[in-house]
Design a protein around this motif. Structure first.
Motif, PDB file in Angstrom:
ATOM      1  N   GLY A   1       0.778  -1.241   0.000  1.00 52.54           N
ATOM      2  CA  GLY A   1       0.000   0.000   0.000  1.00 52.54           C
ATOM      3  C   GLY A   1       0.805   1.283   0.000  1.00 52.54           C
ATOM      4  N   LYS A   2       2.056   1.233  -0.439  1.00 55.17           N
ATOM      5  CA  LYS A   2       2.874   2.445  -0.423  1.00 55.17           C
ATOM      6  C   LYS A   2       2.317   3.531  -1.348  1.00 55.17           C
ATOM      7  CE  LYS A   2       6.746   0.065  -1.160  1.00 55.17           C
ATOM      8  NZ  LYS A   2       6.348  -1.324  -0.818  1.00 55.17           N
ATOM      9  N   THR A   3       1.880   3.131  -2.540  1.00 61.75           N
ATOM     10  CA  THR A   3       1.305   4.105  -3.476  1.00 61.75           C
ATOM     11  C   THR A   3      -0.002   4.678  -2.934  1.00 61.75           C
ATOM     12  OG1 THR A   3       2.302   2.935  -5.356  1.00 61.75           O
ATOM     13  CG2 THR A   3       0.493   4.441  -5.838  1.00 61.75           C
ATOM     14  N   TYR A   4      -0.808   3.838  -2.337  1.00 63.63           N
ATOM     15  CA  TYR A   4      -2.086   4.271  -1.754  1.00 63.63           C
ATOM     16  C   TYR A   4      -1.836   5.304  -0.653  1.00 63.63           C
ATOM     17  CZ  TYR A   4      -6.835   3.720   0.177  1.00 63.63           C
ATOM     18  OH  TYR A   4      -8.112   3.936   0.630  1.00 63.63           O
ATOM     19  N   ILE A   5      -0.852   5.042   0.193  1.00 63.90           N
ATOM     20  CA  ILE A   5      -0.519   5.962   1.280  1.00 63.90           C
ATOM     21  C   ILE A   5       0.018   7.277   0.726  1.00 63.90           C
ATOM     22  CG2 ILE A   5       1.100   6.330   3.192  1.00 63.90           C
ATOM     23  CD1 ILE A   5       0.788   3.332   3.837  1.00 63.90           C
ATOM     24  N   ALA A   6       0.828   7.210  -0.324  1.00 64.52           N
ATOM     25  CA  ALA A   6       1.364   8.435  -0.943  1.00 64.52           C
ATOM     26  C   ALA A   6       0.235   9.283  -1.511  1.00 64.52           C
ATOM     27  CB  ALA A   6       2.364   8.078  -2.035  1.00 64.52           C
ATOM     28  N   ARG A   7      -0.713   8.636  -2.179  1.00 64.83           N
ATOM     29  CA  ARG A   7      -1.851   9.377  -2.751  1.00 64.83           C
ATOM     30  C   ARG A   7      -2.690  10.004  -1.632  1.00 64.83           C
ATOM     31  NH1 ARG A   7      -3.017   6.025  -6.273  1.00 64.83           N
ATOM     32  NH2 ARG A   7      -2.544   7.132  -8.205  1.00 64.83           N
ATOM     33  N   ALA A   8      -2.888   9.285  -0.540  1.00 63.63           N
ATOM     34  CA  ALA A   8      -3.642   9.816   0.597  1.00 63.63           C
ATOM     35  C   ALA A   8      -2.907  10.982   1.246  1.00 63.63           C
ATOM     36  CB  ALA A   8      -3.886   8.712   1.623  1.00 63.63           C
ATOM     37  N   THR A   9      -1.581  10.937   1.246  1.00 67.06           N
ATOM     38  CA  THR A   9      -0.779  12.028   1.800  1.00 67.06           C
ATOM     39  C   THR A   9      -0.957  13.297   0.974  1.00 67.06           C
ATOM     40  OG1 THR A   9       0.860  10.458   2.649  1.00 67.06           O
ATOM     41  CG2 THR A   9       1.556  12.745   2.439  1.00 67.06           C
ATOM     42  N   ALA A  10      -0.976  13.145  -0.336  1.00 65.27           N
ATOM     43  CA  ALA A  10      -1.217  14.304  -1.212  1.00 65.27           C
ATOM     44  C   ALA A  10      -2.601  14.885  -0.935  1.00 65.27           C
ATOM     45  CB  ALA A  10      -1.100  13.893  -2.676  1.00 65.27           C
TER      46      ALA A  10
END
Length: 223
Positions: free
Chosen positions: A69-78
């Motif tokens: 889920g690294k990409t998912y977390i990055a998108r949520a951070t944005a």
């Protein structure tokens, strides 16, 4: 490097304004807490910059096994920052023609500066920013890393409002210069989803299916 875009139409990279925030990331409380303390809190509090008389710029490298889920977390951070999100993969940058890879990288940052606040997310950061000591016979790859260092150097560009995030399964293969202050100077380990997150994923996949008979504690204990 300033002239990399000359004589060529600027490439447009996929950009979005995520509606997703960290509230949508179920479970993973330790990850979200560390993310907030080390990355989001300084961004939200410009008074810290005045207090410590230094820029709060800098990036975050998410590392850990694939599929966590690294990409998912990055998108949520944005989404948490209210920033645009530009996801970048190897194919977006690397090109067989001499100079094209560096030009592509320059255009990523140029687009992010035009649309700041913006998060640039580099997937497989170790492939784009691999240690130059491992590239003795690859001039092209070395030039890509040098261009990435050039674009993230505050002496060359004003990257205010441009946030760097990257994901890798091999953090030890990322060039050490990319881990210096102002670049990917913070790291966060992302391990497989915990039980609450796994249940949320399962319930989402089973949406519309009767799940009343599922004994979640037993099912999740076996995953």
């Amino acid at each position: 490097a300033e002239g990399l875009g000359a004589g060529r139409c600027a490439q447009l990279f996929e950009s979005e304004l995520p509606k997703l925030t960290l509230r949508d990331v179920v479970g993973m409380e330790a990850v979200k807490r560390r993310l907030d303390l080390s990355f989001l809190a300084p961004m939200r509090n410009p008074e810290l910059q005045r207090l410590f008389k230094k820029s709060m710029r800098g990036g975050l490298m998410l590392y850990g096994p694939p599929g966590c889920g690294k990409t998912y977390i990055a998108r949520a951070t944005a989404g948490e920052l209210g920033a645009n999100f530009i996801p970048i993969g190897i194919r977006d940058i690397l090109d067989m023609w001499i100079g094209s890879s560096e030009r592509n990288l320059h255009e990523v940052f140029a687009q992010a500066r035009r649309h700041a606040p913006c998060v640039i997310f580099f997937d497989e950061l170790d492939a784009i920013g691999r240690k130059r000591s491992q590239m003795r016979h690859s001039t092209t790859e070395r030039n890509v890393v040098n261009q990435l260092l050039f674009e993230t150097d505050s002496v060359n560009y004003n990257n205010e409002g441009v946030y760097l995030m990257g994901a890798t399964n091999h953090p030890w293969d990322v060039d050490s210069a990319l881990k210096r202050p102002g670049r990917f100077d913070r790291t966060l380990l992302v391990l497989p989803p915990d039980a609450p997150a796994r249940r949320s994923i399962a319930e989402s996949a089973l949406d519309g299916v009767h799940t009343e008979a599922i004994r979640w504690e037993r099912a999740l204990a076996d995953t």
